[in-house]
Each structure stands twice: as structure tokens, then as C-alpha cells.
Scaffold this motif. Structure first.
Motif, PDB file in Angstrom:
ATOM      1  N   LYS A   1       0.840  -1.206   0.000  1.00 55.10           N
ATOM      2  CA  LYS A   1       0.000   0.000   0.000  1.00 55.10           C
ATOM      3  C   LYS A   1       0.873   1.253   0.000  1.00 55.10           C
ATOM      4  N   LYS A   2       2.007   1.146   0.675  1.00 57.80           N
ATOM      5  CA  LYS A   2       2.892   2.310   0.741  1.00 57.80           C
ATOM      6  C   LYS A   2       3.453   2.634  -0.655  1.00 57.80           C
ATOM      7  N   THR A   3       3.789   1.580  -1.424  1.00 54.59           N
ATOM      8  CA  THR A   3       4.259   1.810  -2.805  1.00 54.59           C
ATOM      9  C   THR A   3       3.223   2.635  -3.554  1.00 54.59           C
ATOM     10  N   VAL A   4       1.967   2.242  -3.413  1.00 54.37           N
ATOM     11  CA  VAL A   4       0.904   2.855  -4.207  1.00 54.37           C
ATOM     12  C   VAL A   4       0.563   4.248  -3.663  1.00 54.37           C
TER      13      VAL A   4
ATOM     14  N   ALA B   1       0.205  -0.266  -9.356  1.00 55.78           N
ATOM     15  CA  ALA B   1      -0.822   0.305  -8.478  1.00 55.78           C
ATOM     16  C   ALA B   1      -2.147  -0.423  -8.691  1.00 55.78           C
ATOM     17  N   GLY B   2      -2.452  -0.768  -9.940  1.00 58.54           N
ATOM     18  CA  GLY B   2      -3.735  -1.403 -10.257  1.00 58.54           C
ATOM     19  C   GLY B   2      -3.915  -2.739  -9.552  1.00 58.54           C
ATOM     20  N   VAL B   3      -2.883  -3.589  -9.567  1.00 55.05           N
ATOM     21  CA  VAL B   3      -3.059  -4.899  -8.932  1.00 55.05           C
ATOM     22  C   VAL B   3      -3.196  -4.750  -7.408  1.00 55.05           C
ATOM     23  N   LEU B   4      -2.455  -3.792  -6.836  1.00 52.72           N
ATOM     24  CA  LEU B   4      -2.556  -3.613  -5.373  1.00 52.72           C
ATOM     25  C   LEU B   4      -3.945  -3.101  -5.000  1.00 52.72           C
ATOM     26  N   ILE B   5      -4.432  -2.093  -5.736  1.00 55.58           N
ATOM     27  CA  ILE B   5      -5.742  -1.513  -5.418  1.00 55.58           C
ATOM     28  C   ILE B   5      -6.846  -2.558  -5.618  1.00 55.58           C
TER      29      ILE B   5
ATOM     30  N   LEU C   1     -13.722  -0.436  -4.610  1.00 58.78           N
ATOM     31  CA  LEU C   1     -12.568   0.287  -5.169  1.00 58.78           C
ATOM     32  C   LEU C   1     -12.417   1.699  -4.599  1.00 58.78           C
ATOM     33  N   PRO C   2     -13.507   2.495  -4.520  1.00 57.22           N
ATOM     34  CA  PRO C   2     -13.323   3.864  -4.001  1.00 57.22           C
ATOM     35  C   PRO C   2     -12.785   3.882  -2.578  1.00 57.22           C
ATOM     36  N   TYR C   3     -13.224   2.928  -1.745  1.00 59.49           N
ATOM     37  CA  TYR C   3     -12.778   2.901  -0.342  1.00 59.49           C
ATOM     38  C   TYR C   3     -11.305   2.473  -0.260  1.00 59.49           C
ATOM     39  N   ALA C   4     -10.934   1.514  -1.110  1.00 59.77           N
ATOM     40  CA  ALA C   4      -9.532   1.059  -1.116  1.00 59.77           C
ATOM     41  C   ALA C   4      -8.622   2.209  -1.539  1.00 59.77           C
ATOM     42  N   ILE C   5      -9.027   2.927  -2.587  1.00 60.37           N
ATOM     43  CA  ILE C   5      -8.192   4.038  -3.068  1.00 60.37           C
ATOM     44  C   ILE C   5      -8.100   5.132  -2.013  1.00 60.37           C
ATOM     45  N   ASP C   6      -9.233   5.445  -1.415  1.00 60.15           N
ATOM     46  CA  ASP C   6      -9.268   6.487  -0.390  1.00 60.15           C
ATOM     47  C   ASP C   6      -8.358   6.134   0.792  1.00 60.15           C
TER      48      ASP C   6
ATOM     49  N   ILE D   1      -5.755   4.204   0.798  1.00 56.73           N
ATOM     50  CA  ILE D   1      -4.332   4.252   0.403  1.00 56.73           C
ATOM     51  C   ILE D   1      -3.857   5.698   0.289  1.00 56.73           C
ATOM     52  N   ILE D   2      -4.682   6.557  -0.289  1.00 53.43           N
ATOM     53  CA  ILE D   2      -4.276   7.965  -0.434  1.00 53.43           C
ATOM     54  C   ILE D   2      -4.108   8.613   0.938  1.00 53.43           C
ATOM     55  N   ASN D   3      -4.994   8.284   1.873  1.00 50.14           N
ATOM     56  CA  ASN D   3      -4.988   8.971   3.176  1.00 50.14           C
ATOM     57  C   ASN D   3      -4.189   8.253   4.254  1.00 50.14           C
TER      58      ASN D   3
END
Ligand SMILES: NC(=O)C1=CN([C@@H]2O[C@H](COP(=O)(O)OP(=O)(O)OC[C@H]3O[C@@H](n4cnc5c(N)ncnc54)[C@H](O)[C@@H]3O)[C@@H](O)[C@H]2O)[C@@H](O)CC1
Ligand SMILES: Nc1ncnc2c1ncn2[C@@H]1O[C@H](COP(=O)(O)OP(=O)(O)O)[C@@H](O)[C@H]1O
Length: 310
Positions: free
Chosen positions: A9-12, A258-262, A288-293, A295-297
Motif C-alpha cells: 500500500k505504501k508503494t501505491v 498500483a492497479g493490482v494492489l488496489i 474500489l473507491p474505499y480502497a483508493i481512499d 491508500i491515499i490517506n
């Protein structure tokens, strides 16, 4: 294979661009997905919805007219592109330029003569990032002519086979029971000279280490995902995620990792909610939106850099 890394997650977190308050949909990229022939509108819906849920500004779907009603009901935000018009354009009739940041070809496309013609024309006339999945891979495996065009593709190629598809793509390579997944990913990179995503538990994302496309191959192993994702359509979702990230300006290599991790992280959230048995591909899309959120935060202050594995 000389180098191995893990995708975390840190990579992404480091790869995902943050949005400017003034951004508009034109800045978030245009993804064209060709999917869903012959009774497989569902594959198109999954890929398209995954692309939209991963942030593509505009997602276009090229699919037979018979699928339009399904698509415009299940994914009203997507724009249907007439299959015949694309076929005409590919045949050199009509002169509007390819106006897409990425093309993804394959989920539920079938291996008909018209699917084959479309893939051939894209390989010969497009030069942007091109994701090939599912029936696109089956077409490559069957047709040496298409394999040749793929090997000489002028843009960046991202192939997303599972092990069964990889074996079909590598029929001319000496594989046996002892061939590891790493060796298979490396063989795909050496044969097609692009980015290979070998799916499954611990998906591998591989490419040549050097831009010269000779010498060593680098592979990154995904750390997210779970057995609940062994369900029809999960791969179609991945295609949409990678298309969307590429459309938003990540390089194909960064979008692949990033795609495979997300995708796996969304699958993990879905399994937390529903367990592994009843998880379906649509659940991955919805997470997907929750996973991306997340990781970003995420807070990475003070973390060691632990990506290098060996
Ligand atoms: N709702 C839909 O419209 C769906 C459409 N789909 C599309 O259906 C088309 C064909 O999918 P199929 O599932 O028939 O074909 P596949 O090529 O995925 O599977 C065919 C066979 O390959 C082998 N195989 C599959 N996964 C493997 C793995 N990980 N390791 C080793 N062997 C493996 C198995 O023997 C399997 O029965 C694709 O274009 C796909 O995109 C599927 O994604 C399912 C959902
Ligand atoms: N046991 C597992 N652990 C982690 N991820 C998995 C597992 N099984 C499947 N997946 C993921 O789910 C997706 C399945 O894709 P694929 O085999 O192409 O299915 P389909 O063709 O039905 O869409 C891939 O991204 C794969 O990595």
C-alpha cells in the motif's frame, strides 16, 4: 530474473497523484474499453464500472449495439461507442484521430473474425498504452500474425494473463511442471517485450529492467488479495482499474503495479464485509473507491522503506 520487489500500500500511496481542486474531467483521462461480445455484456459492465470507480474522467465502451441497453442501465455514466464505427475507422474509413489516453481490449470479446480484425487494427494503428486481457490474449495465442504485431507494437503493451492464459501464450516456450510463476512472467516479458501481469495469488508484475529491453527482468509481487477473488469477472475488474489509472497519467508500469494492489485491496475489503465464499466481482468494484481512499490517506510518516525484497 535478477530483482524482486513487493508491491505494498505504501508503494501505491507514493504513486497515486493527488487531485488539484481545479481539476476537471478532461484532466482525468479518456479510457476506451473494447469488451462484451456475444452474451458477455457483464464483462463489459464490470470493466467499465471498475474504470469509473478508479477515477477515469471519461470511460468509453465499444461493444455490439445489442449490449447498449444493458450498459446504459448498469453504467449510465459510460459512453457507448458504435462497434461498426470503430471497425470502419480501424479499416481506414473516417478520419477522426484516436482520442483516447489508453485502450483496453478483451474482457468477454470472444474470438470472432471481427474481434480479431479490431485487435489487429489497434495493434497496427494505435500507439498509446494498450491493455490486452482475456479474449485479446486468446487471440494472440491462436494467431502468430497477431503475436508478431504485438511484439512490434509501437506503444506500451500491458498483458494481463492468468496462468492458464499464460500457458496458451507460451506454447512455443519449453514449460514444464517445475516452471515457476516467476519464470513464466519472465518468459512473457521476453516474448512480448512489454509489461506482463501474471495474475493469481501473489500476482507478479514484470518488465525488462532496462529501457533497452534486453538483459534482466524485474518482477514485483502483489501483497493484497484473497481466495474470495477466485470468481468469474474479477479479472475484468482489474482491466478497468489499470485502464483508469493509465488514463489519469500514471505510466503503464506504475498503473500496472498500483492497479493490482488496489484491486486486491478492494477484494480484501469485500471479503471483510462478505467473507470469501459469497464474494462476487461486483463487490470488488464497489470497494474500489474505499480502497483508493484508504491508500491515499494512509499515514506513512516514520515508516521504513521496505519495498526491496531480495
Ligand atoms: N459476466 C461475464 O460476461 C463474464 C465474462 N467473462 C469472460 O469470459 C471469457 C472467457 O472466460 P473463461 O473463464 O471461459 O476462460 P478462461 O480462459 O479464463 O478459462 C478457461 C479455462 O482455463 C483454465 N484456467 C482458468 N484460470 C486459470 C488459472 N488461474 N490457472 C490455471 N488455469 C486456469 C481453466 O481450465 C478454465 O476452465 C473471457 O473473455 C472473460 O473476460 C469472465 O470473466 C466471467 C464473467
Ligand atoms: N487466490 C487468490 N488470491 C488473490 N487474488 C486472486 C486469487 N484468485 C484470483 N485472484 C485474482 O482475481 C482475478 C481473477 O482474474 P481471472 O482469472 O482473469 O478471472 P475472470 O476471467 O473470470 O475475470 C485476478 O486479478 C487474480 O489475481
Amino acid at each position: 530474473m535478477t530483482e524482486n520487489y513487493e508491491i505494498t500500500k505504501k508503494t501505491v500511496h507514493k504513486l497515486l497523484p493527488r487531485r488539484s481542486p481545479y481539476i476537471h474531467k478532461g484532466d482525468c483521462g479518456r479510457a476506451l474499453i473494447l469488451a462484451g461480445a456475444s452474451g458477455m455484456a457483464g464483462a463489459a459492465v464490470l470493466a467499465v464500472r471498475a474504470s469509473m470507480r478508479s477515477g477515469a474522467g471519461l470511460t468509453y465502451i465499444c461493444t455490439p449495439k445489442a449490449n447498449y441497453q444493458v450498459l446504459q442501465t448498469a453504467a449510465p455514466e459510460a459512453i457507448c461507442v458504435d462497434w461498426d464505427r470503430v471497425a470502419d475507422k480501424l479499416a481506414g474509413r473516417g478520419n477522426d484521430p484516436w482520442n483516447y489516453d489508453v485502450i483496453a481490449f478483451g474482457p468477454g470479446m470472444g474470438v470472432s473474425a471481427s474481434a480479431r480484425r479490431m485487435l489487429k487494427a489497434i495493434l497496427l494503428s494505435y500507439d498509446g498504452p494498450l491493455v490486452i486481457d482475456a479474449d485479446g490474449l486468446n487471440l494472440l495465442a491462436r494467431e502468430p500474425e497477431l503475436t508478431g504485431f504485438a511484439q512490434n507494437y509501437s506503444g506500451e503493451l500491458i498483458l494481463t494473463p492468468h496462468v492458464g492464459e499464460a500457458k496458451r501464450l507460451l506454447e512455443d516456450v519449453n514449460l514444464d511442471q517445475t516452471t515457476s510463476r516467476e519464470e513464466m512472467a519472465e518468459a512473457l516479458v521476453r516474448k512480448f517485450r512489454g509489461i506482463a501481469i501474471l495474475k493469481g495469488a501473489g500476482t507478479l508484475v514484470a518488465r525488462y529492467s532496462s529501457a533497452l529491453k534486453t538483459g534482466a527482468v524485474t518482477a514485483w509481487r502483489n501483497t493484497s488479495g484473497n481466495p474470495g477473488m477466485a470468481t468469474g469477472g474479477a479479472g475484468d475488474v482489474l482491466t478497468g482499474v489499470i485502464a483508469a489509472l493509465t488514463a489519469q497519467g500514471l505510466s503503464p508500469w506504475d498503473a500496472a503495479r498500483a492497479g493490482v494492489l488496489i484491486h486486491g485491496a478492494a477484494g480484501d475489503l469485500a471479503a471483510d464485509d462478505k467473507g470469501e465464499y459469497g464474494l462476487i466481482a461486483s463487490d470488488i468494484v464497489e470497494e474500489l473507491p474505499y480502497a483508493i481512499d484508504e491508500i491515499i490517506n494512509m499515514d506513512v510518516t516514520g515508516d521504513e522503506d521496505e519495498e526491496r525484497k531480495s
